[in-house]
Design a protein around this motif. Structure first.
Motif, short mmCIF file in Angstrom:
data_model
loop_
_atom_site.label_atom_id
_atom_site.label_comp_id
_atom_site.label_asym_id
_atom_site.label_seq_id
_atom_site.Cartn_x
_atom_site.Cartn_y
_atom_site.Cartn_z
N VAL A 1 4.17 -13.49 3.18
CA VAL A 1 3.16 -13.09 4.17
C VAL A 1 3.23 -14.12 5.28
O VAL A 1 3.08 -15.32 5.03
N ASN A 2 3.52 -13.65 6.47
CA ASN A 2 3.66 -14.52 7.63
C ASN A 2 4.66 -15.65 7.38
O ASN A 2 4.46 -16.79 7.76
N GLY A 3 5.75 -15.30 6.68
CA GLY A 3 6.84 -16.24 6.47
C GLY A 3 6.68 -17.16 5.28
O GLY A 3 7.58 -17.97 5.01
N GLU A 4 5.58 -17.08 4.54
CA GLU A 4 5.36 -17.96 3.40
C GLU A 4 5.23 -17.13 2.12
O GLU A 4 4.60 -16.07 2.12
N VAL A 5 5.81 -17.63 1.04
CA VAL A 5 5.74 -16.92 -0.25
C VAL A 5 4.28 -16.76 -0.65
O VAL A 5 3.48 -17.69 -0.56
N GLU A 6 3.93 -15.56 -1.07
CA GLU A 6 2.56 -15.24 -1.52
C GLU A 6 2.61 -14.77 -2.96
O GLU A 6 3.36 -13.86 -3.29
N LEU A 7 1.81 -15.40 -3.82
CA LEU A 7 1.80 -15.08 -5.25
C LEU A 7 0.56 -14.31 -5.68
O LEU A 7 0.42 -13.97 -6.85
N ARG A 8 -0.34 -14.01 -4.75
CA ARG A 8 -1.59 -13.30 -5.08
C ARG A 8 -1.50 -11.85 -4.64
O ARG A 8 -1.46 -11.55 -3.45
N ARG A 9 -1.51 -10.95 -5.63
CA ARG A 9 -1.44 -9.51 -5.33
C ARG A 9 -2.67 -9.05 -4.55
O ARG A 9 -2.60 -8.14 -3.75
N GLY A 10 -3.80 -9.70 -4.79
CA GLY A 10 -5.04 -9.32 -4.13
C GLY A 10 -5.27 -9.98 -2.78
O GLY A 10 -6.34 -9.83 -2.20
N ARG A 11 -4.29 -10.69 -2.29
CA ARG A 11 -4.40 -11.35 -0.98
C ARG A 11 -4.86 -10.34 0.07
O ARG A 11 -4.31 -9.25 0.18
N GLN A 12 -5.89 -10.68 0.83
CA GLN A 12 -6.41 -9.79 1.87
C GLN A 12 -5.57 -9.95 3.14
O GLN A 12 -5.46 -11.06 3.68
N LEU A 13 -5.01 -8.86 3.59
CA LEU A 13 -4.23 -8.86 4.83
C LEU A 13 -5.10 -8.33 5.96
O LEU A 13 -5.93 -7.45 5.75
N VAL A 14 -4.87 -8.86 7.15
CA VAL A 14 -5.60 -8.40 8.33
C VAL A 14 -4.58 -7.99 9.39
O VAL A 14 -3.38 -8.26 9.26
N VAL A 15 -5.06 -7.34 10.43
CA VAL A 15 -4.19 -6.89 11.52
C VAL A 15 -3.39 -8.08 12.05
O VAL A 15 -3.93 -9.16 12.29
N GLY A 16 -2.09 -7.86 12.21
CA GLY A 16 -1.20 -8.89 12.72
C GLY A 16 -0.39 -9.59 11.64
O GLY A 16 0.63 -10.21 11.93
N ASP A 17 -0.83 -9.51 10.37
CA ASP A 17 -0.06 -10.13 9.29
C ASP A 17 1.27 -9.40 9.13
O ASP A 17 1.36 -8.19 9.31
N VAL A 18 2.31 -10.17 8.77
CA VAL A 18 3.64 -9.62 8.56
C VAL A 18 4.05 -9.88 7.11
O VAL A 18 4.02 -11.01 6.65
N VAL A 19 4.40 -8.80 6.41
CA VAL A 19 4.78 -8.88 5.00
C VAL A 19 6.28 -8.64 4.90
O VAL A 19 6.81 -7.71 5.50
N GLY A 20 6.95 -9.49 4.11
CA GLY A 20 8.39 -9.34 3.91
C GLY A 20 8.74 -9.16 2.46
O GLY A 20 8.12 -9.77 1.58
N HIS A 21 9.74 -8.32 2.21
CA HIS A 21 10.26 -8.12 0.85
C HIS A 21 11.67 -7.57 0.94
O HIS A 21 11.93 -6.60 1.67
N ALA A 22 12.60 -8.17 0.22
CA ALA A 22 13.98 -7.69 0.11
C ALA A 22 14.62 -7.46 1.48
O ALA A 22 15.30 -6.45 1.70
N GLY A 23 14.41 -8.39 2.39
CA GLY A 23 15.04 -8.30 3.70
C GLY A 23 14.39 -7.34 4.68
O GLY A 23 14.89 -7.13 5.78
N ARG A 24 13.27 -6.73 4.28
CA ARG A 24 12.54 -5.81 5.16
C ARG A 24 11.18 -6.40 5.48
O ARG A 24 10.60 -7.10 4.67
N CYS A 25 10.65 -6.06 6.65
CA CYS A 25 9.35 -6.57 7.08
C CYS A 25 8.48 -5.43 7.59
O CYS A 25 8.97 -4.48 8.17
N ALA A 26 7.17 -5.60 7.38
CA ALA A 26 6.19 -4.63 7.89
C ALA A 26 5.00 -5.41 8.42
O ALA A 26 4.55 -6.37 7.80
N ARG A 27 4.50 -4.96 9.56
CA ARG A 27 3.35 -5.62 10.21
C ARG A 27 2.12 -4.73 10.10
O ARG A 27 2.19 -3.52 10.31
N VAL A 28 0.98 -5.35 9.79
CA VAL A 28 -0.28 -4.64 9.70
C VAL A 28 -0.80 -4.39 11.12
O VAL A 28 -0.92 -5.33 11.92
#
Length: 70
Positions: free
Chosen positions: A40-67
Motif C-alpha cells: 500500500v503506497n509502496g510499503e508492504v502491508e500485512l493487515r487485511r483490514g487496513r482501511q484504504l482511502v481515496v488516493g491510496d495505491v495498492v500493488g500485487h504481483a506487478g500490478r497496481c490499482a489506485r483508489v
C-alpha cells in the motif's frame, strides 16, 4: 495502473483487492497479504483490514490499482 472507484470514503484492503481484480477470493487475499505480497503506497502491508482511502495505491504481483471516488 488502473483506477478503481469506491462507493464509500474507505474500503478494507482485502475487499479492494477483490474489487480491483488483483485477487480472486478472500482466502487468497488473506494468504497473499499475510505472506507480505501486497503493498500500500509502496510499503508492504500485512493487515487485511487496513482501511484504504481515496488516493491510496495498492500493488500485487506487478500490478497496481489506485483508489478513486465513485
Amino acid at each position: 495502473m488502473q483506477d478503481v472507484p469506491i462507493r464509500d470514503t474507505v474500503i478494507r484492503l482485502g475487499q479492494f483487492l477483490k474489487l480491483a481484480g488483483l485477487i480472486d477470493s478472500g482466502a487468497e487475499a488473506k494468504t497473499e497479504i499475510g505472506d507480505g505480497m501486497v503493498t500500500v503506497n509502496g510499503e508492504v502491508e500485512l493487515r487485511r483490514g487496513r482501511q484504504l482511502v481515496v488516493g491510496d495505491v495498492v500493488g500485487h504481483a506487478g500490478r497496481c490499482a489506485r483508489v478513486i471516488p465513485g
